[in-house]
Design an enzyme around this catalytic site. Structure first.
Site, short mmCIF file in Angstrom:
data_model
loop_
_atom_site.label_atom_id
_atom_site.label_comp_id
_atom_site.label_asym_id
_atom_site.label_seq_id
_atom_site.Cartn_x
_atom_site.Cartn_y
_atom_site.Cartn_z
N GLU A 153 29.50 -2.95 73.34
CA GLU A 153 28.82 -3.71 74.40
C GLU A 153 28.60 -5.13 73.90
O GLU A 153 28.65 -6.09 74.65
CB GLU A 153 27.48 -3.03 74.71
CG GLU A 153 26.82 -3.51 75.98
CD GLU A 153 25.39 -3.87 75.81
OE1 GLU A 153 25.10 -5.04 75.49
OE2 GLU A 153 24.53 -2.99 76.00
N ARG B 205 27.20 -3.71 82.69
CA ARG B 205 27.27 -4.67 81.57
C ARG B 205 28.52 -5.55 81.63
O ARG B 205 29.13 -5.88 80.60
CB ARG B 205 27.27 -3.93 80.22
CG ARG B 205 26.01 -3.20 79.89
CD ARG B 205 24.82 -4.12 79.70
NE ARG B 205 23.71 -3.42 79.11
CZ ARG B 205 22.81 -2.70 79.78
NH1 ARG B 205 22.90 -2.60 81.11
NH2 ARG B 205 21.83 -2.09 79.15
N SER C 21 21.75 -2.07 72.00
CA SER C 21 22.87 -1.12 72.10
C SER C 21 24.14 -1.82 71.64
O SER C 21 24.50 -2.85 72.20
CB SER C 21 23.06 -0.65 73.54
OG SER C 21 21.93 -0.01 74.02
N1 EPU Z 1 19.38 10.57 73.38
C1 EPU Z 1 19.60 11.51 72.40
N2 EPU Z 1 19.19 11.24 71.14
C2 EPU Z 1 18.58 10.07 70.83
C3 EPU Z 1 18.32 9.12 71.82
C4 EPU Z 1 18.75 9.39 73.09
O1 EPU Z 1 20.16 12.55 72.66
O2 EPU Z 1 18.26 9.90 69.66
C5 EPU Z 1 19.87 10.84 74.74
C6 EPU Z 1 18.79 11.31 75.69
O3 EPU Z 1 19.34 12.35 76.47
C7 EPU Z 1 18.53 10.11 76.55
C8 EPU Z 1 19.90 9.48 76.58
O4 EPU Z 1 20.46 9.70 75.28
O5 EPU Z 1 18.08 10.52 77.79
C9 EPU Z 1 19.92 8.00 76.89
O6 EPU Z 1 19.06 7.31 76.00
P1 EPU Z 1 18.16 6.10 76.49
O7 EPU Z 1 17.47 6.49 77.74
O8 EPU Z 1 17.34 5.63 75.35
O9 EPU Z 1 19.15 4.97 76.92
P2 EPU Z 1 20.63 4.55 76.50
O10 EPU Z 1 21.56 5.05 77.58
O11 EPU Z 1 20.96 4.91 75.12
C10 EPU Z 1 20.63 2.35 77.90
C11 EPU Z 1 20.90 0.90 77.69
C12 EPU Z 1 19.71 0.24 77.03
C13 EPU Z 1 18.49 0.42 77.91
C14 EPU Z 1 18.26 1.93 78.11
C15 EPU Z 1 17.14 2.23 79.06
C16 EPU Z 1 23.31 0.74 77.43
C17 EPU Z 1 24.43 0.47 76.51
N3 EPU Z 1 22.09 0.72 76.88
O12 EPU Z 1 20.53 2.95 76.63
O13 EPU Z 1 19.98 -1.16 76.93
O14 EPU Z 1 17.34 -0.16 77.33
O15 EPU Z 1 19.45 2.52 78.67
O16 EPU Z 1 17.55 2.04 80.36
O17 EPU Z 1 23.53 0.95 78.62
C18 EPU Z 1 21.00 -2.78 75.53
O18 EPU Z 1 21.83 -2.93 76.42
O19 EPU Z 1 21.04 -3.43 74.46
C19 EPU Z 1 19.95 -1.79 75.71
C20 EPU Z 1 19.05 -1.53 74.77
#
Ligand code: EPU
Length: 337
Positions: A333, A166, A236
């Site tokens: 972010e 990012r 995010s």
């Molecule tokens: N999780 C929890 N509780 C929750 C939700 C998630 O424990 O309520 C844990 C799970 O273990 C899950 C992990 O958090 O595996 C990661 O969650 P998720 O896969 O939804 O992705 P994220 O890391 O929170 C990132 C990006 C998103 C992108 C997703 C999918 C960033 C800051 N965000 O989110 O991007 O869509 O991965 O690849 O890196 C954005 O940048 O605006 C955005 C939405």
């Protein structure tokens, strides 16, 4: 002659639906428009902010003292290569999702995991947008545009854009206004489907096509993320923290289920959503007009009429709690202007 407007509310140009007025505002559809805008800021010694889809910014309640250029430079060109590749040249003002949809229709692989991301191609190139195991930098050849300091054209090859999670050169240096983004796609299927949720959704499909991935990604996004057309949000709000692997080992001694993804040597990325959910107990937490989304706590939502100050104050509290409970310093972010 370029139409420079004054005191334009920026609220409706952001997916957060928040923000004061731009002192000056202009819509740029061509390079010539940009040059005129540069002459205007030079003559008045004004700062410049280039706006794409407004999907990753929090605009101050006091607005922006300077010129906001809304980049609406369009154009999509697919250039067939002799090898298995196709070069895709896009105007920075094109919608990223439109570009993804068009490449999927042509059965080209590369961008399908980026389906459903709001914002423009230029914005995606600035912040190295990413989702489900793919970042735009993985398929980006070069970025072209104009240097607002001297009006000179630039072309930065991928390696010169300083891409990381990012982040990019363009995020740090606002003088570079992007006009074109050149991507390289593949005619053969070359998919990334390791992300657990995606793998599950594709499990019963025999010969996966780019369109299957697009459909699956859109479904996952619909399940997890609020619809920015209905709820004020910038996705995010924070970055997933990257900590030393040594500290990660310490944390998993206490929280054995904490996921961790190896980054560069000696560093581990941990999912902030997991920390907020399982350690901080903040999933769905609301204060007044701001909250953490019930299904994905890394996402901040404007519950209606929140100000930029409400969002910033709330975010500061979250940063403090995460620091107290985990020792980790998290970073926004979303870009504040
Ligand atoms: N999780 C929890 N509780 C929750 C939700 C998630 O424990 O309520 C844990 C799970 O273990 C899950 C992990 O958090 O595996 C990661 O969650 P998720 O896969 O939804 O992705 P994220 O890391 O929170 C990132 C990006 C998103 C992108 C997703 C999918 C960033 C800051 N965000 O989110 O991007 O869509 O991965 O690849 O890196 C954005 O940048 O605006 C955005 C939405």
């Amino acid at each position: 002659m370029l139409k420079i407007q004054e005191n334009i509310s920026l609220k409706d140009f952001t997916t957060f639906q928040i923000g004061g007025k731009a002192q000056y505002f202009v819509v740029a559809k061509t390079e010539e428009d940009l040059r005129e805008a540069f002459a205007f800021i030079k003559s008045r010694k004004l700062p410049l902010f280039t706006l794409g889809g407004g999907s990753n910014i929090l605009v101050s309640d006091h607005g922006y003292n300077g010129l906001v250029i809304k980049n609406e430079i369009k154009g999509i060109k697919f250039i067939d290569q002799a090898n298995d590749k196709v070069i895709l040249e896009c105007g920075a003002g094109e919608s990223l999702d439109d570009v993804v949809a068009l490449s999927v229709i042509r059965n080209l692989s590369g961008l399908e995991n980026l389906s459903g991301i709001p914002g423009t191609v230029g914005g995606a190139a600035v912040q190295n947008a990413g989702a489900y195991g793919v970042e735009i930098k993985d398929h980006l050849v070069s970025v072209g545009g104009l240097n607002s300091d001297n009006g000179k054209r630039f072309i930065f090859e991928n390696i010169d854009c300083q891409y990381s999670y990012r982040d990019s050169l363009f995020k740090k240096n606002k003088k570079f206004v992007i006009t074109t983004v050149t991507l390289e796609l593949c005619k053969k299927p070359f998919f990334k489907t390791e992300y657990a949720g995606l793998k599950n959704k594709l499990a019963n499909i025999e010969k996966v096509q780019a369109s299957d991935i697009r459909k699956a990604v859109i479904q996952i996004r619909e399940d997890k993320l609020p619809d920015w057309r209905k709820v004020g949000t910038a996705g995010s709000f924070f970055k997933n923290p990257i900590i030393t692997s040594e500290y990660y080992e310490k944390l998993i001694a206490v929280f054995p289920n904490l996921p961790g993804f190896p980054e560069t040597k000696g560093k581990t990325k941990v999912p902030l959503a997991w920390l907020l959910d399982n350690i901080c107990n903040l999933k769905g937490h609301k204060e007044g007009k701001v909250g953490l989304y019930e299904k994905q706590p890394i996402v901040l939502v404007n519950l209606g009429q929140a100000s930029a100050k409400d969002i910033s104050d709330f975010a500061e509290k979250i940063i403090k709690i995460v620091k107290e409970k985990t020792g980790i310093e998290i970073m926004p972010e979303v870009e504040k202007i």
